[in-house]
Enzyme design. Sequence first.
Site, PDB file in Angstrom:
ATOM      1  CE  LYS A 113       1.758  -0.401  -2.202  1.00 30.01           C
ATOM      2  NZ  LYS A 113       2.284  -1.443  -1.323  1.00 30.01           N
ATOM      3  CB  SER A 173       7.967   6.239  -1.195  1.00 33.67           C
ATOM      4  OG  SER A 173       7.364   5.968  -2.435  1.00 33.67           O
TER       5      SER A 173
END
Lengths: 120, 300
Positions: free
Chosen positions: B28, B242
């Site tokens: 991110k 994830s």
Amino acid sequence: MAIEVRIPTILRSHTGGAKTVQGSGDTLGTLIDDLDSQHSGLKGRLVNDGALHRFVNVYVNDEDVRFTGSLDTAVKDGDSVTILPAVAGGAPTLPAVAGGALTLPAVAGGALTLPTVAGG
Amino acid sequence: MGLPQLSPSPEVRLWAKLEDRNPTGSVKDRAALYMIEAAEKDGRLEPGTTLLEPTSGNTGISLAMVARQRGYQVICVMPENTSVERRQLLEMYGARIVFSPAAGGSNQAVAMAKALVAQNPELVMLYQYGNEANARAHYEGTGPELLADLPTITHFVAGLGTTGTLMGAGRYLREKVPSIQIVAAEPRYGELVYGLRNIDEGFVPELYDETVLTTRFSVGPREALRRTRELVESEGIFAGISTGAILHAALAMADKAIASGLPADIALVVCDGGWKYLSTGAYAGTLEEAEAALEGQLWA
């Protein structure tokens, strides 16, 4: 052997509370028709105008059917079908928080406030 | 880097793009820097501006880091059922947190953030779900880097959240390698997370364009945990949960390649390291125990 279909909580009112139901069909479309004959109203929640509802995701053996033929996706006995509401981010309509007395945590001298605040 | 132990054959190979090596430890950082720079260019930010962003953690952490360097404030709207490490990191980087109810998941965090911005016009929401700079970070960064490092790439597998990574890198790779397969791995949470979700109030990120994708898999916590552990056991990569979901989808594509007899170079994204998820119990005990511990948590 039949096709096992996992039903999300929000649709279990149509299945008498059952988390999983069994159905049969050659395609996802015919499977949904079969499910609707056993669990009235289910099809109407999943299909709009002959296409899958925009905010419903259906997976056959964990693969999203929108990439495998949508309602024409082939299914067979032993397959596993999962129905889920679309997830990711926000909602197009604002729930109860809108209109509430929201205030923000104090930052940079601002007199802002908010609901549950950590680290403030 | 190559994943020789997890690759099924010399012709069908897996490769990991290690995005946990970014400054705050997740992929991110790319989107956060691009979104802030785009907003600066557009004149939306001034010294002291407060950014408000709905996030389940990583984007908020990245934004907080960049914002602090540049003199902005950050408030994150985050579901309360996210790991304690994420809160601690946000606070360490100087962000404030507003919690949204666990039952509403990330949908409600977004709704709450939108409501707050509507009521407080001095706040700036970069809005990662609809910000083109999020996808552009991957179109200009992740995609070209992948192709430069792996010119024989046949598959790109990444997680589906804001969809920025897949849309940006996916578009770039499709332009350069028309035959490439772009594969999404979407986390499937436990029952509690979906419990109150209303189908008529669903949400698809504005960035999402399904024509970029070849296919999309839904991966549950059991498989994600199993693959996360395999990654650390066989390749020594300690990744977040994830990433396990992404590896699961990558291995499904590897199976298809083996079945079709075609060679494949499958690149997958390691989104972040496992550090932030230690408190979830994901790495301890049996898989059953770890899965039970994750029930009701947003693990991706």
